[in-house]
Write a protein that holds these residues in place. Structure first.
Motif: not given
Length: 819
Positions: A789-807
């Motif tokens: 579980r990972i909270p999202i912080h920063g300057t945005h309130h919405s967006g497309l989130i992407g996730a990828k394992a490096h290899y």
């Protein structure tokens, strides 16, 4: 009442060829910034490419403004012009007459203009070229080859090199602080010291106030002391005697200020007014913030706050932005946000970087960030002339008086690497300029702020300047054999070299230069350091890539820019993981002695210019792989593997509470996608302690493709910490092509994987903007069966989130909107 009027309008700058005047849009603003705004120098300035405009600092410049005398400014008024930051050699003229000269960027300048203010006034600031000034200076012969000529200027040495990222250098000139007109109403306060004192086991406190003023015969002070909520706790009035007015306010049961993670940061306020006898008219006013805490420390950084031992985990602060010395509060707060998110409690204000606004220290007071404040001298030998030392003496006194009331500051330091640098470059020779930080500075600290620890320079202590066994040390083990470096008492600079994420590099490297087909990466490159990266990359390396990079030979050869950025950053991160781990453990497994390590700081927190060097946050305020490795390694409660002839699993507790829970540990097979061994035991650790929990010798012999896994949970204290480590190097392991699953609830992302996922990268995109998404964790390894579980912080309130394992080629996305 004293008036302060900011002179920030109707400013002009002389043209570069004396061809008229350039209107300045806002003040303060440096010469380079103005020329860029007027398109006289190009956008290379924004990324620190200074070759085409070195001429800017090689000529003189004049700032000019007109201002009217404000109401109340009579011809007999005591009137001053006050300049916060002038860089550096400047003559100041008012209505055609010279009124002052400046030669120190670190000191404000105040000029008496009483009786000189007219209804309409012309103010000119005539800046001389620093290079012409250096050229005319004749140093004594004993300085030759030892003291750089630019050091006679009291301005940052990085202005004359590429160390912070400008190529080949950018030497700033101009006005970087506000200009004030000050009109005195009969008298003014010249000094207000406010010292919080504790007694009776912290059950009693007092705020002791000392004030000085320009007129003391018919004036007095009134002081009001308020609690953190603004309620008045007490007040007093005091006349002046022997040039000083003094008094105190007792406080029953003062609320203690604590470093972050150990308690709150209650801040008290003292307001001091200078008043005229008889009428009681307020002539001047000063306000300061105080915190009640007791500090004790020594040369080994054995720090206690309010009787509790505190270990120091943190980073070094470099200048916020190479383009300007103007204060940028938003940029500073973002860096402090990221420092806190990285589980750090300490900030070393690296002295050679220059002055920082009071807001930085106010923020650290509020956040509970411990500050190591350094004076402005740097590496190696320095001038020893009386004029130079007098300037430095005035700087130190100014810094002490300005900052000593801040509870966040726990120590002073004379400067960076002076003895170590001199010993490296001129071993066995007498160190020129040493009296400044071994005699002059400590005497001033003892006189003006005797309650705080002073360190002559960093590193310092032991049988040589960089001895890890006593005092503090800087991590040069990639260059030198250093006895004791594996478990240092206080490592206050660990560094390695890597670049930022590719999205940031694309902002300053054109797409057609990101990769050069003639470039061939190699695991064990026996070639010149300029051949270790494509030319456009290497051009932005600060120095010593061949020596200061992490263990890049352990990672796969890169055949594209994405893989090359990963390789250097992952090697950087691995060096940090091992270095921080050893400092957190504080002793080897075979030693029965207590922890000896008291501090570990990273060089450095953030980049000053776009470059490839050592920061964990890039110029665009984006954290990359080394940042997140440091964040995980600095967690107050963490577990780790000590991988040697035997493997031991450790638990480290630097939280204020004892912890007790379960430790799950085992081996995970990459090839079988399953656990070969998995065990659960009860585990705990007292606050401030570290120790071995279990040996993995019972697992016997196992294949190197197995991954080490440990997870410590303590439900009562809300702890769930996972550590993954390797017994083989990255380039020899075959990682699966993991597929990730994402879900979101509120502002928390959940990630899980079907197979072992190496270095999961999360990214965001808000209508094309990829910057400013700060994930609570990123670039992490993930085992199947674990939901992260990972909270999202920063300057945005919405967006497309992407996730990828490096290899893995698989990218998973979802649309997120803050709720």
């Amino acid at each position: 009442m004293k008036q302060r009027i900011c002179i920030d309008r109707r400013w002009q700058l002389s043209g570069p060829r004396n061809d008229g005047w350039l209107e300045i849009s806002s003040m303060p603003m440096g010469v380079h910034e103005i020329l860029h705004e007027k398109k006289i120098i190009g956008d290379d300035f924004l990324t620190g490419e200074g070759e085409t405009f070195k001429w800017v600092a090689e000529q003189d410049w004049v700032y000019r403004c007109t201002f009217e005398a404000p109401a109340g400014c009579a011809s007999d008024s005591q009137t001053y012009l006050y300049f916060e930051t002038l860089d550096t050699i400047v003559s100041i003229y008012l209505n055609g007459a010279e009124i002052a000269q400046g030669n120190d960027m670190y000191l404000p300048l105040r000029a008496d203009v009483s009786g000189k203010i007219k209804k309409e006034n012309i103010l000119e600031l005539r800046f001389s070229s620093p290079y012409e000034y250096i050229k005319k200076y004749a140093p004594p012969p004993e300085w030759k080859g030892k003291v750089n000529k630019w050091r006679i200027l009291r301005k940052p040495g990085a202005d004359f090199s590429n160390y912070l990222g400008a190529q080949p250098y950018i030497t700033l000139v101009g006005v970087f602080g506000k200009v004030w007109l000050e009109i005195i109403d009969y008298a003014e306060l010249t000094r207000v010291d406010a010292e919080p004192l504790l007694s009776n086991g912290y059950y009693m406190g007092a705020a002791v106030i000392t004030a000085e003023a320009t007129a003391t015969k018919d004036t007095y002070i009134r002081a009001v002391f308020s609690d953190p909520e603004g309620g008045e706790l007490g007040s007093f009035e005091a006349p002046f005697a022997n040039g000083k007015a003094q008094g105190s306010v007792p406080v029953n049961g003062p609320r203690l200020w604590w470093p972050r993670g150990y308690g709150g940061q209650p801040l008290y306020t003292i307001e001091v007014e200078l008043r005229r006898e008889g009428s009681g008219r307020i002539l001047d006013r000063c306000k300061k913030i105080l915190g009640f805490r007791e500090l004790k420390t020594d040369i080994n950084f054995d720090l206690s706050v309010n009787g509790r031992k505190i270990r120091l985990w943190g980073a070094n602060l470099a200048p916020l932005d190479g383009k300007t010395r103007r204060w940028n509060g938003e940029r500073a707060r973002r860096q402090l946000d990221l420092l806190e998110m990285a589980n750090m409690n300490t900030l070393r204000v690296w002295g050679p970087g220059g002055e920082y606004d009071d807001e930085l220290y106010d923020e650290c007071d509020k956040r509970g960030i411990l500050v190591w404040q350094e004076f402005h001298d740097d590496y190696g030998m320095e001038p020893d002339s009386s004029a130079y030392q007098d300037l430095c003496r005035r700087e130190i006194e100014h810094t002490l008086r300005r900052l000593k009331h801040h509870p966040c500051i726990f120590m002073w330091c004379g400067g960076n690497e002076m003895i170590m640098g001199a010993d490296f470059d001129h071993p066995g020779e007498t160190i020129i300029g040493k009296d400044l930080y071994t005699k002059i500075a400590p005497a001033l600290c003892a006189q003006l702020d005797p309650g705080r620890f002073y360190l002559p320079t960093s590193p310092y202590g032991g049988s040589f300047a960089n001895d890890p066994r006593e005092g503090d040390c800087h991590g040069y083990e990639m260059w030198w054999y250093i006895p004791g470096m594996e478990y240092p008492v206080a490592c206050t600079e660990q560094m390695r070299v890597s670049g930022p994420a590719l999205k940031s590099m694309r902002r300053w490297i054109p797409e057609d230069k990101l990769w050069d087909d003639s470039f061939i990466d190699a695991a064990y490159p026996s070639k010149r350091q300029k051949d270790l990266m494509p030319p456009a990359w290497f051009h932005r390396v600060a120095n010593s890539l061949d020596i200061k990079a992490g263990p890049v030979q352990e990672f796969r050869d890169a055949d594209n820019p994405y893989e090359l950025a990963f390789k250097y950053a992952a090697a950087h991160a691995k060096a940090f993981k091992n270095g921080i781990k050893r400092s957190r453990m504080g002793r080897p497994s075979w030693s029965g002695k207590p922890r000896i390590s008291n501090a570990h700081l990273i060089w450095k927190l953030a980049d000053t210019w776009p470059l490839i060097y050592s920061a964990i946050i890039d110029y665009y305020l984006e954290p990359f792989i080394p940042y997140y490795e440091a964040k995980r390694s600095y967690a107050p409660v963490m577990c780790c593997f000590d991988i040697r002839d035997s493997i031991t699993l450790w638990l480290v507790n630097d939280s204020p509470a004892d912890v007790s829970g379960t430790m799950e540990y085992g081996l995970f097979s990459l090839g079988r996608n399953s656990y070969g061994e998995k065990r659960t035991i009860k585990a705990g650790m007292s606050s401030g302690r570290s120790g071995e929990i279990v040996s993995l010798d019972d697992f016997g012999q196992f294949r190197l493709e197995n991954i080490l896994y440990a997870r410590f949970t303590d439900e009562k204290n809300g702890i769930d910490y996972v550590n993954i480590d390797y017994v083989d190097i990255d380039r020899r392991l075959v990682f699966p092509e993991a597929k990730l699953e994402l879900s979101v609830k509120g502002n928390a992302l959940s990630v899980q994987s079907d197979q072992f996922a190496r270095c999961v990268e999360l990214e965001g995109n808000d209508k094309g903007d990829e910057f400013g998404f700060y994930f609570e964790d990123n670039y992490f390894d993930l085992l199947p069966g674990i939901v992260k579980r990972i909270p999202i912080h920063g300057t945005h309130h919405s967006g497309l989130i992407g996730a990828k394992a490096h290899y893995s080629p698989y990218v998973t996305t979802l649309q997120w909107r803050e709720t």
